[in-house]
Structures are given as structure tokens and as C-alpha cells.
Design a protein around this motif. Structure first.
Motif, PDB file in Angstrom:
ATOM      1  N   PHE A  14       0.836  -1.201   0.000  1.00 16.54           N
ATOM      2  CA  PHE A  14       0.000   0.000   0.000  1.00 16.54           C
ATOM      3  C   PHE A  14       0.870   1.249   0.000  1.00 16.54           C
ATOM      4  N   ASP A  15       1.898   1.267   0.865  1.00 18.46           N
ATOM      5  CA  ASP A  15       2.809   2.416   0.910  1.00 18.46           C
ATOM      6  C   ASP A  15       3.505   2.614  -0.427  1.00 18.46           C
ATOM      7  N   GLN A  16       3.909   1.507  -1.056  1.00 20.29           N
ATOM      8  CA  GLN A  16       4.570   1.579  -2.358  1.00 20.29           C
ATOM      9  C   GLN A  16       3.615   2.148  -3.412  1.00 20.29           C
ATOM     10  N   LEU A  17       2.354   1.719  -3.385  1.00 21.41           N
ATOM     11  CA  LEU A  17       1.365   2.244  -4.327  1.00 21.41           C
ATOM     12  C   LEU A  17       1.152   3.742  -4.111  1.00 21.41           C
ATOM     13  N   ILE A  18       1.085   4.172  -2.859  1.00 20.90           N
ATOM     14  CA  ILE A  18       0.908   5.597  -2.557  1.00 20.90           C
ATOM     15  C   ILE A  18       2.100   6.397  -3.087  1.00 20.90           C
ATOM     16  N   ARG A  19       3.331   5.892  -2.882  1.00 17.52           N
ATOM     17  CA  ARG A  19       4.526   6.585  -3.405  1.00 17.52           C
ATOM     18  C   ARG A  19       4.482   6.644  -4.925  1.00 17.52           C
ATOM     19  N   GLU A  20       4.059   5.539  -5.554  1.00 21.68           N
ATOM     20  CA  GLU A  20       3.980   5.507  -7.011  1.00 21.68           C
ATOM     21  C   GLU A  20       2.962   6.518  -7.520  1.00 21.68           C
ATOM     22  N   ALA A  48       2.019   9.224  -6.003  1.00 19.25           N
ATOM     23  CA  ALA A  48       2.573  10.569  -5.774  1.00 19.25           C
ATOM     24  C   ALA A  48       3.591  10.933  -6.850  1.00 19.25           C
ATOM     25  N   LYS A  49       4.479  10.011  -7.207  1.00 16.18           N
ATOM     26  CA  LYS A  49       5.469  10.281  -8.253  1.00 16.18           C
ATOM     27  C   LYS A  49       4.788  10.462  -9.610  1.00 16.18           C
ATOM     28  N   PHE A  50       3.819   9.573  -9.893  1.00 19.98           N
ATOM     29  CA  PHE A  50       3.071   9.694 -11.139  1.00 19.98           C
ATOM     30  C   PHE A  50       2.371  11.046 -11.191  1.00 19.98           C
ATOM     31  N   GLY A  51       1.800  11.454 -10.059  1.00 24.03           N
ATOM     32  CA  GLY A  51       1.118  12.744  -9.980  1.00 24.03           C
ATOM     33  C   GLY A  51       2.059  13.915 -10.167  1.00 24.03           C
ATOM     34  N   ALA A  52       3.270  13.809  -9.613  1.00 22.02           N
ATOM     35  CA  ALA A  52       4.246  14.904  -9.773  1.00 22.02           C
ATOM     36  C   ALA A  52       4.633  15.066 -11.237  1.00 22.02           C
ATOM     37  N   VAL A  53       4.956  13.952 -11.887  1.00 23.51           N
ATOM     38  CA  VAL A  53       5.313  14.020 -13.312  1.00 23.51           C
ATOM     39  C   VAL A  53       4.089  14.430 -14.126  1.00 23.51           C
ATOM     40  N   GLY A  54       2.950  13.836 -13.808  1.00 21.00           N
ATOM     41  CA  GLY A  54       1.722  14.172 -14.528  1.00 21.00           C
ATOM     42  C   GLY A  54       1.318  15.624 -14.339  1.00 21.00           C
ATOM     43  N   GLY A  55       1.502  16.152 -13.127  1.00 22.78           N
ATOM     44  CA  GLY A  55       1.181  17.557 -12.874  1.00 22.78           C
ATOM     45  C   GLY A  55       2.057  18.485 -13.696  1.00 22.78           C
ATOM     46  N   ALA A  56       3.347  18.156 -13.756  1.00 21.98           N
ATOM     47  CA  ALA A  56       4.248  18.956 -14.592  1.00 21.98           C
ATOM     48  C   ALA A  56       3.863  18.813 -16.065  1.00 21.98           C
ATOM     49  N   ILE A  83       9.947  10.902 -20.360  1.00 18.99           N
ATOM     50  CA  ILE A  83      11.230  11.134 -19.691  1.00 18.99           C
ATOM     51  C   ILE A  83      11.032  11.127 -18.168  1.00 18.99           C
ATOM     52  N   GLY A  84       9.998  11.809 -17.698  1.00 18.23           N
ATOM     53  CA  GLY A  84       9.727  11.836 -16.258  1.00 18.23           C
ATOM     54  C   GLY A  84       9.364  10.473 -15.693  1.00 18.23           C
ATOM     55  N   PHE A  85       8.539   9.725 -16.411  1.00 19.78           N
ATOM     56  CA  PHE A  85       8.135   8.412 -15.914  1.00 19.78           C
ATOM     57  C   PHE A  85       9.300   7.430 -15.919  1.00 19.78           C
ATOM     58  N   ARG A  86      10.067   7.401 -16.999  1.00 21.08           N
ATOM     59  CA  ARG A  86      11.161   6.435 -17.100  1.00 21.08           C
ATOM     60  C   ARG A  86      12.260   6.726 -16.080  1.00 21.08           C
ATOM     61  N   TYR A  87      12.602   7.988 -15.906  1.00 22.32           N
ATOM     62  CA  TYR A  87      13.761   8.325 -15.076  1.00 22.32           C
ATOM     63  C   TYR A  87      13.414   8.821 -13.674  1.00 22.32           C
ATOM     64  N   PHE A  88      12.111   8.906 -13.333  1.00 22.37           N
ATOM     65  CA  PHE A  88      11.729   9.313 -11.981  1.00 22.37           C
ATOM     66  C   PHE A  88      10.703   8.341 -11.398  1.00 22.37           C
ATOM     67  N   THR A  89       9.519   8.306 -11.962  1.00 18.76           N
ATOM     68  CA  THR A  89       8.445   7.508 -11.381  1.00 18.76           C
ATOM     69  C   THR A  89       8.753   6.022 -11.414  1.00 18.76           C
ATOM     70  N   TYR A  90       9.176   5.530 -12.566  1.00 18.43           N
ATOM     71  CA  TYR A  90       9.388   4.087 -12.740  1.00 18.43           C
ATOM     72  C   TYR A  90      10.857   3.743 -12.967  1.00 18.43           C
TER      73      TYR A  90
END
Length: 190
Positions: free
Chosen positions: A20-26, A28-36, A73-80
Motif C-alpha cells: 500500500f505504501d509503495q502504491l501511494i509513493r507511485e 505521488a510520483k506519477f502525480g508529480a510528473v503528470g502535474g508537470a 522522460i519523467g516516468f522512465r527516469y523518476f516515477t518508474y
């Protein structure tokens, strides 16, 4: 099966919490890249629409393509960044395929609002562009995490962490040995 056994494999205590914690972090990262990416998309959309005078949906498609490149670029090198990188051709092909489907969802909403209902003011266009991005994002999140940026099998992830840990420990040992030699060299020179 012994008495009292259900035959189901139970997860160790805390495993569900870690997932669950891992999903929440994912998310959040997806949201950060997606927000940008959202900001890039809307900025390019409004810039192209007002500077070039292109039709709304064409300007939106251009903006979406720019955002797709930014997001990859954000997903490959940050989120995932911790996900499987072995099939880059497959990954990019699937990313483009699912991104194209997201592009159709996103711009389909704008197309229907603009040409189906005649809602074409700049404010209306931005509202429906934003709604389309939202629907496309839900699809993209599911497809990217399920098909594009696949998680490594648990054994490979643990092995990768162990190798990384050994590499760090080895580097620390080398640095410690170099420091000892430097100190010994200083003592001899005195």
C-alpha cells in the motif's frame, strides 16, 4: 493440508502495508510528473492556439504530443526508474500505443465539446481540455503501470538491491582503504 489451513498463501505481517505504501509513493510520483506534464500540455495548448491560430483540437493534439514526450522522460527516469529496463523497444512502443489511446480520449472530450456542443471560448476549451486530460490520465496510469513499466519479479528486485548494497559497501571499502593509505603517507612524510 493440515487442519485449520485454508490452502491460501498468507502474506507476511506488514507486506500488505508495504504494498500500500509503495502504491501511494507511485501515485505521488506519477502525480508529480503528470502535474508537470499537465502544465506543459496546457501551456503549449494555449500558446499554439493563440500564436498560430490553429483550430482547437489541432492545437490540443500538438500540446498532447509535447506532453507525452515530457512525461515519458519523467516516468522512465523518476516515477518508474526502478522498473524493468530490459525491453526498451517494447517499452517505448507500448508507451506510444497507450499514449495515443490517451490522446484520443483527451482530445475526444475536447472535440465533442467544441464541435458537438459548440463550446469554443478559450475558457470552455481549457475546461474541456483539462477534463479530457483527467480521463486520459486515469487510463494512462492503469496502462503504464500494468503494461509499459512492468515491475521486476520480487526475486530480481531483491537481488538488484543486494547487488547495489554490495556495490556501495565495496565503494566504501575502497574509499576507506584510500583514506588509510593517505594517512599512512602523511605519517611517513612527517
Amino acid at each position: 493440508m493440515g487442519s485449520g489451513s485454508t490452502g491460501l498463501k498468507s502474506k507476511p505481517p506488514g507486506a500488505l502495508r508495504r504494498q500500500f505504501d509503495q502504491l501511494i509513493r507511485e501515485i505521488a510520483k506519477f502525480g508529480a510528473v503528470g502535474g508537470a506534464g499537465l502544465l506543459v500540455n496546457l501551456l503549449v495548448f494555449n500558446l499554439v492556439r493563440h500564436v498560430t491560430g490553429l483550430q482547437v483540437v489541432r492545437a490540443s493534439v500538438i500540446a498532447t504530443v509535447v506532453a507525452i514526450v515530457f512525461n515519458y522522460i519523467g516516468f522512465r527516469y523518476f516515477t518508474y526508474r526502478d522498473r524493468d529496463k530490459s525491453g526498451s523497444t517494447r517499452e517505448i512502443s507500448l508507451f506510444l500505443l497507450f499514449s495515443a489511446a490517451g490522446l484520443v480520449i483527451e482530445n475526444g472530450v475536447l472535440y465533442i465539446a467544441t464541435y458537438g456542443f459548440g463550446w469554443d471560448t478559450p475558457l470552455q476549451s481549457n475546461i474541456f481540455k483539462f477534463l479530457g486530460i483527467g480521463l486520459g490520465t486515469l487510463f494512462r496510469f492503469w496502462s503504464y503501470r500494468s503494461w509499459v513499466f512492468r515491475a521486476l519479479p520480487a526475486g530480481e528486485a531483491v537481488a538488484g538491491e543486494a547487488v547495489a548494497g554490495e556495490a556501495v559497501a565495496g565503494a566504501e571499502s575502497i574509499l576507506e582503504a584510500a583514506e588509510r593509505q593517505r594517512r599512512q603517507g602523511q605519517r611517513v612524510n612527517r
